[in-house]
Design a protein around this motif. Structure first.
Motif, mmCIF file in Angstrom:
data_model
loop_
_atom_site.group_PDB
_atom_site.id
_atom_site.type_symbol
_atom_site.label_atom_id
_atom_site.label_comp_id
_atom_site.label_asym_id
_atom_site.label_seq_id
_atom_site.Cartn_x
_atom_site.Cartn_y
_atom_site.Cartn_z
ATOM 1 N N TYR A 2 5.704 -8.454 10.688
ATOM 2 C CA TYR A 2 5.138 -8.337 9.347
ATOM 3 C C TYR A 2 4.282 -7.073 9.187
ATOM 4 O O TYR A 2 4.431 -6.323 8.230
ATOM 5 N N ARG A 3 3.385 -6.821 10.118
ATOM 6 C CA ARG A 3 2.473 -5.684 9.981
ATOM 7 C C ARG A 3 3.230 -4.344 10.012
ATOM 8 O O ARG A 3 2.922 -3.445 9.228
ATOM 9 N N ALA A 4 4.208 -4.226 10.895
ATOM 10 C CA ALA A 4 4.983 -2.983 10.979
ATOM 11 C C ALA A 4 5.797 -2.761 9.703
ATOM 12 O O ALA A 4 5.863 -1.638 9.182
ATOM 13 N N LEU A 5 6.416 -3.832 9.195
ATOM 14 C CA LEU A 5 7.185 -3.717 7.955
ATOM 15 C C LEU A 5 6.281 -3.345 6.788
ATOM 16 O O LEU A 5 6.619 -2.484 5.973
ATOM 17 N N ARG A 6 5.131 -3.975 6.723
ATOM 18 C CA ARG A 6 4.201 -3.680 5.631
ATOM 19 C C ARG A 6 3.733 -2.230 5.689
ATOM 20 O O ARG A 6 3.696 -1.539 4.674
ATOM 21 N N ALA A 7 3.407 -1.754 6.885
ATOM 22 C CA ALA A 7 2.960 -0.370 7.035
ATOM 23 C C ALA A 7 4.057 0.598 6.606
ATOM 24 O O ALA A 7 3.789 1.592 5.906
ATOM 25 N N MET A 8 5.301 0.327 6.990
ATOM 26 C CA MET A 8 6.426 1.176 6.603
ATOM 27 C C MET A 8 6.592 1.182 5.089
ATOM 28 O O MET A 8 6.772 2.237 4.478
ATOM 29 N N LEU A 9 6.500 0.008 4.478
ATOM 30 C CA LEU A 9 6.635 -0.091 3.030
ATOM 31 C C LEU A 9 5.507 0.646 2.312
ATOM 32 O O LEU A 9 5.739 1.359 1.335
#
Length: 91
Positions: free
Chosen positions: A10-17
């Motif tokens: 979740y955190r990696a996806l959110r940061a990418m987004l």
């Protein structure tokens, strides 16, 4: 969207987004899934859901109601199984 589970990336996806311009209103991992659907270019629409879910890691099941479909997904290993019961008792 109804979501049960935990997305470990979740955190990696959110940061990418966020790096790509997405703006979040909550800290919910469900919102990450919705952003992934929104940026997908897949057609027809339900393939956007497929595209988004292919990026998820963790244990989850989700149900999406679209204008004309009910789309249900679960994690590839079935850690969060999904069961649907119909009004006639069928599973």
């Amino acid at each position: 969207v109804a979501h049960n589970g935990n997305l470990v990336n979740y955190r990696a996806l959110r940061a990418m987004l966020e790096d790509n311009g997405s703006i979040f209103n909550t800290s919910s991992d469900t919102e990450v899934v919705l952003h992934l659907i929104a940026i997908s270019k897949a057609r027809p629409f339900f393939l956007r859901i497929v595209d988004a879910c292919e990026k998820l890691e963790g244990a989850y099941s989700m149900v999406f109601a679209t204008e004309d479909k009910l789309v249900a997904v679960r994690d590839p290993y079935g850690f969060r199984p999904l069961v649907m019961r119909r009004s006639n008792g069928a599973v």
